[in-house]
Design a protein around this motif. Structure first.
Motif, PDB file in Angstrom:
ATOM      1  N   LEU A 108      -0.648  -3.139   9.680  1.00 35.76           N
ATOM      2  CA  LEU A 108      -1.387  -1.492   9.287  1.00 35.76           C
ATOM      3  C   LEU A 108      -1.636  -0.195   9.965  1.00 35.76           C
ATOM      4  CD1 LEU A 108      -3.076  -1.688   6.786  1.00 35.76           C
ATOM      5  CD2 LEU A 108      -5.146  -2.160   7.581  1.00 35.76           C
ATOM      6  N   PRO A 155      -5.859   3.189   4.024  1.00 36.26           N
ATOM      7  CA  PRO A 155      -4.941   2.626   4.911  1.00 36.26           C
ATOM      8  C   PRO A 155      -3.692   1.959   4.394  1.00 36.26           C
ATOM      9  CG  PRO A 155      -7.139   1.627   5.206  1.00 36.26           C
ATOM     10  CD  PRO A 155      -6.935   2.749   4.071  1.00 36.26           C
ATOM     11  N   THR A 156      -2.443   2.248   5.200  1.00 37.27           N
ATOM     12  CA  THR A 156      -0.868   1.847   4.517  1.00 37.27           C
ATOM     13  C   THR A 156      -0.156   0.507   5.776  1.00 37.27           C
ATOM     14  OG1 THR A 156       0.903   2.362   3.453  1.00 37.27           O
ATOM     15  CG2 THR A 156      -0.169   4.304   5.478  1.00 37.27           C
ATOM     16  N   ARG A 161       0.840  -1.018  -0.147  1.00 33.30           N
ATOM     17  CA  ARG A 161       0.170  -0.127   0.300  1.00 33.30           C
ATOM     18  C   ARG A 161       1.093   1.384   0.299  1.00 33.30           C
ATOM     19  NH1 ARG A 161      -5.413  -1.613   2.020  1.00 33.30           N
ATOM     20  NH2 ARG A 161      -5.744  -3.323   3.036  1.00 33.30           N
ATOM     21  N   GLN A 208      -3.793   3.418   9.917  1.00 33.59           N
ATOM     22  CA  GLN A 208      -4.638   3.901  10.073  1.00 33.59           C
ATOM     23  C   GLN A 208      -4.953   5.689  10.023  1.00 33.59           C
ATOM     24  OE1 GLN A 208      -8.380   1.445   8.936  1.00 33.59           O
ATOM     25  NE2 GLN A 208      -7.966   0.065  10.079  1.00 33.59           N
TER      26      GLN A 208
END
Length: 377
Positions: A322, A330-331, A4, A324
């Motif tokens: 993750l 989200p990354t 991501r 957020q």
């Protein structure tokens, strides 16, 4: 594995102006708003009371835009619509780490509307090398549109640093940019003057000489194609010579692009000028990830609150840990050491308080800025 990143955030941020700031926006009328022909940009058609016409404004956000409380980014205002390459080029240069991430704001004309470039960019008539006359006369009104209508609107909608703005013009817009520097040097922090049409306003040379002592440390990049017409090369050299000799008050870089003509060097011009005018505070770090045990990873899971009240959550998905944060997709984050994490491919990292217990805070770094988020659960 899916990596991501923050690239998809660009359009989302652009289409979601900041409501708390927008209340202070000037009365520049937005006729329409939506996706732009350029990828990753939006387009605003605005009506200027100062000029009495519509303009097409395309805004490209950096790949890693400001997200921390109080964080701002520079903006590059590009005339002539940026020839539809300025936005993508600025986005790539910022993402590659060769320049500070910046908003690229291009100013052009709506399709099918009047094309009044010559009038808008010249403050009076000018005689072309072939003896014909460029009428001009609208430069003062166009300057008022930029400074009194457009720039305040952009700074109200987006987290822009008004002290870090750059103006970029080529050819006729290059002589307009030179005139802006000569008459209103405080309006922008940096100036990119490309192939200036000095033939249209030779008086700019003496005014540029006079402005050096009050340039206030501003940066100026002057560029032109080495194979342009002799009178264009002479104009570029004249502007460069007028601005040289006072490094205490003005930082100047000049480049004649070998083998290039009037417009052919435009794409490489930005690669040369933007990093000079808007250098990064520090290089993007590209660490190697380490593997944490589930017990080590779970120590960081929880909700943390930034000073502006936004809650950032750290958990996991099928690809690992993750992050957020409201307003961004989200990354995934990756450990480079115990208590130190980074986001792949961008200048963003997190440092947690060390210890065996869940950390009470995390320090968040993005594009050289930092903020502390306190753990709430």
């Amino acid at each position: 594995m899916t990596i991501r990143n923050w690239g998809p955030l660009t359009l989302a941020l652009l289409l979601a102006p900041l409501p708390a700031i927008a209340a202070d926006a000037p009365s520049l009328k937005i006729v329409s708003e939506g996706p732009a022909p350029q990828r990753r940009a939006i387009q605003l058609i605005v009506h200027s009371e100062r000029v009495g016409r519509d303009f097409a404004i395309q805004v490209t956000a950096p790949g890693t835009p400001p997200i921390l409380p109080g964080q701002m980014a520079p903006a590059v205002y590009v005339l002539d619509g940026g020839y539809d390459v300025a936005g993508p080029t600025g986005w790539l240069l910022g993402g590659a780490g060769t320049m500070a991430p910046a908003y690229i704001i291009t100013v052009g004309y709506p399709p099918g509307g009047p094309y009044t470039r010559e009038r808008d960019l010249l403050f009076g008539p000018g005689t072309r090398p072939d003896g014909t006359v460029a009428k001009g006369g609208g430069g003062a009104a166009f300057r008022a549109f930029l400074l009194e209508e457009l720039k305040p609107l952009m700074e109200a909608r987006y987290p822009l640093d008004p002290k870090a703005a750059v103006l970029f013009g080529h050819s006729l817009s290059g002589i307009f940019t030179a005139n802006m520097l000569a008459d209103r040097p405080e309006a922008f922090r940096g100036y990119l003057i490309a192939s200036p049409s000095v033939w249209a306003d030779p008086s700019v040379i003496d005014r540029l000489k006079a402005v050096r002592a009050r340039a206030g440390g501003r940066k100026v990049f002057v560029g032109y194609g080495a194979d342009e017409e002799p009178y264009m090369v002479q104009g570029g050299r004249g502007v460069a010579e007028a601005l040289s000799g006072d490094p205490e008050h003005l930082t100047l870089k000049v480049q004649a692009f070998a083998g290039e003509q009037h417009i052919s060097y435009y794409p490489v011009l930005m690669s040369a000028a933007f990093p000079f005018l808007l250098p990064r505070a520090a290089p993007i770090r590209r660490p190697s990830p380490i593997t944490l045990t589930p017990q080590q990873s779970h120590r960081y899971f929880g909700t943390y609150v930034l000073s502006d009240g936004r809650q950032m959550t750290i958990g996991e998905d099928e690809d690992g840990m993750l992050l957020q944060v409201p307003g961004m997709p989200p990354t995934n984050i990756y450990a480079e050491a115990l208590d130190r994490f980074y986001v792949h491919g961008v200048d963003a990292r997190l440092t947690f308080e060390p210890g065996d217990q869940p950390p009470s805070a995390v320090r968040f770094y993005v594009n050289g800025a930092e903020a502390v988020a306190r753990r709430v659960q």
